[in-house]
Write an enzyme that holds these catalytic residues in place. Sequence first.
Site, short mmCIF file in Angstrom:
data_model
loop_
_atom_site.label_atom_id
_atom_site.label_comp_id
_atom_site.label_asym_id
_atom_site.label_seq_id
_atom_site.Cartn_x
_atom_site.Cartn_y
_atom_site.Cartn_z
N HIS A 51 8.57 5.09 -77.96
CA HIS A 51 7.32 4.79 -77.25
C HIS A 51 7.48 5.15 -75.79
O HIS A 51 8.12 4.44 -75.01
CB HIS A 51 6.91 3.33 -77.38
CG HIS A 51 5.57 3.05 -76.75
ND1 HIS A 51 4.40 3.02 -77.47
CD2 HIS A 51 5.22 2.81 -75.46
CE1 HIS A 51 3.38 2.78 -76.66
NE2 HIS A 51 3.86 2.64 -75.43
N CYS A 52 6.93 6.29 -75.42
CA CYS A 52 6.93 6.70 -74.02
C CYS A 52 5.72 7.61 -73.82
O CYS A 52 5.01 7.92 -74.78
CB CYS A 52 8.23 7.40 -73.66
SG CYS A 52 8.68 8.69 -74.80
N HIS A 53 5.49 7.98 -72.57
CA HIS A 53 4.29 8.75 -72.25
C HIS A 53 4.65 9.92 -71.34
O HIS A 53 5.69 9.91 -70.68
CB HIS A 53 3.27 7.88 -71.50
CG HIS A 53 2.99 6.56 -72.14
ND1 HIS A 53 2.17 6.41 -73.24
CD2 HIS A 53 3.39 5.31 -71.81
CE1 HIS A 53 2.08 5.13 -73.56
NE2 HIS A 53 2.82 4.44 -72.72
N HIS A 106 4.04 -3.10 -79.07
CA HIS A 106 4.53 -4.17 -78.19
C HIS A 106 4.49 -5.56 -78.84
O HIS A 106 4.01 -6.53 -78.25
CB HIS A 106 3.73 -4.18 -76.88
CG HIS A 106 3.55 -2.82 -76.25
ND1 HIS A 106 4.38 -1.75 -76.52
CD2 HIS A 106 2.63 -2.33 -75.38
CE1 HIS A 106 3.97 -0.68 -75.83
NE2 HIS A 106 2.91 -1.00 -75.14
N ARG A 144 -9.05 -4.15 -71.02
CA ARG A 144 -8.89 -3.67 -69.64
C ARG A 144 -8.56 -2.17 -69.61
O ARG A 144 -8.57 -1.55 -68.56
CB ARG A 144 -7.82 -4.49 -68.92
CG ARG A 144 -6.45 -4.31 -69.49
CD ARG A 144 -5.42 -5.27 -68.89
NE ARG A 144 -4.29 -5.36 -69.79
CZ ARG A 144 -3.33 -4.44 -69.92
NH1 ARG A 144 -3.37 -3.37 -69.18
NH2 ARG A 144 -2.37 -4.61 -70.78
N ARG A 146 -3.78 6.68 -82.07
CA ARG A 146 -3.72 5.32 -81.53
C ARG A 146 -5.13 4.77 -81.41
O ARG A 146 -6.02 5.43 -80.88
CB ARG A 146 -3.07 5.37 -80.15
CG ARG A 146 -2.68 4.01 -79.60
CD ARG A 146 -2.19 4.16 -78.17
NE ARG A 146 -1.33 3.07 -77.75
CZ ARG A 146 -1.06 2.80 -76.48
NH1 ARG A 146 -1.58 3.55 -75.52
NH2 ARG A 146 -0.27 1.79 -76.15
N TYR A 186 -3.01 -1.05 -80.63
CA TYR A 186 -2.65 -1.79 -79.42
C TYR A 186 -3.74 -2.83 -79.18
O TYR A 186 -4.91 -2.48 -79.03
CB TYR A 186 -2.54 -0.82 -78.24
CG TYR A 186 -1.96 -1.43 -76.98
CD1 TYR A 186 -1.22 -2.61 -77.00
CD2 TYR A 186 -2.14 -0.81 -75.74
CE1 TYR A 186 -0.68 -3.14 -75.84
CE2 TYR A 186 -1.61 -1.33 -74.57
CZ TYR A 186 -0.87 -2.50 -74.63
OH TYR A 186 -0.35 -3.04 -73.48
N ASP A 220 8.77 2.77 -73.08
CA ASP A 220 7.45 2.73 -72.45
C ASP A 220 7.43 3.46 -71.10
O ASP A 220 6.49 3.31 -70.32
CB ASP A 220 6.91 1.30 -72.29
CG ASP A 220 5.43 1.28 -71.91
OD1 ASP A 220 4.68 2.14 -72.40
OD2 ASP A 220 5.03 0.42 -71.11
C1 0GY Z 1 1.47 0.97 -72.72
C2 0GY Z 1 0.74 0.05 -71.91
C3 0GY Z 1 -0.39 0.15 -71.19
C4 0GY Z 1 -1.19 1.28 -71.03
C5 0GY Z 1 -1.48 2.11 -71.99
O1 0GY Z 1 -2.93 3.59 -73.00
C6 0GY Z 1 -2.57 3.08 -71.93
O2 0GY Z 1 -3.06 3.35 -70.86
O3 0GY Z 1 -0.85 2.06 -73.13
C7 0GY Z 1 -0.87 -1.10 -70.59
O4 0GY Z 1 -1.45 -1.06 -69.50
O5 0GY Z 1 -0.66 -2.18 -71.18
O6 0GY Z 1 1.37 0.93 -73.93
O7 0GY Z 1 2.24 1.77 -72.23
#
Ligand code: 0GY
Length: 291
Positions: A29-31, A179, A128, A122, A155, A247
């Site tokens: 899980h990373c971006h 998470h 938020r 996803r 999520y 993350d």
């Molecule tokens: C995460 C957490 C967040 C953000 C996102 O999609 C997103 O913008 O996932 C968060 O703000 O909780 O999963 O990395």
Amino acid sequence: MPMSAGYIPFRPNPSKPHYKPPPGAVDAHCHVFGPEAKFPYAPERKYTPCDAPKEKLFALRDFLGFEKNVIVQASCHSKDNRAMVDALETSNNKAKGVAFVGEEVTDAELKAMHRAGVKGVRFNFVRRLVDFTPRDVLERIAGRVAPLGWHIVVYFEMPDLPDLEPFFTSLPTTVVVDHMGTPDVKKGVDHPENQRFHRLMAEHENFWVKVTCPERMTVAGPPYDDVAPFARTLVESFPDRVLWGTDWPHPNMKKEAPDDGVLVDRIPVIAPTPALQQKLLIDNPMRLYWA
Ligand code: 0GY
């Protein structure tokens, strides 16, 4: 209107972890974000991150001792999956992806993402972060990605689980919960809210869970001892359906970005035996993303 760039940037120099992941370990899980000049952020985003391009992610992967990444599309890029897909295509098969799509996505686009290494979509229910999408739209998307063998990452915030559970259990795919379902750690592992989530996992073999993001749930702060029992119970109860990830680059953190080395050093605390670590870091992500 998008928020201004009030982000906490990721740490440029995380500590070297003491824990050495087994060869072949996956950060699941990373971006990647941007760079904005090439891959602009979505107009409808709720936060603006700092650029976190693929080169930095791949360098972090090597530094922390991992071999592969699963790159999850985050809300700041919304349905524009180009930065994530570009990272997959240039990763030498060391990265797979999870996309965010609307129902306007074409079958040709889904197939192209599939070829690039996308293995799931996803569905984000965190208010938020995203605007509401009607359930029937999500159902139609689920019906279209299921034949590709994709899974659905969900999520959500734990208080919303009772409302969402009937929808989740109706999904025709593997369902991966982000998470740990975001428990309120002050309430404890045995709280009915968390037990409901455990029951969901126990009763539905198609549910998986990511034991990620202690930094988002902790009250005590690093090294996140208050979150460890939640992760460890999940790893020990569902050893074949758990995933771990950093993350990175830790989008949208309000106070401080975690030290990725500290996060890696939590692995032997939440998965205390080599056999559990092998499943968490290699066998499970390989089955879901590289099979
Ligand atoms: C995460 C957490 C967040 C953000 C996102 O999609 C997103 O913008 O996932 C968060 O703000 O909780 O999963 O990395």
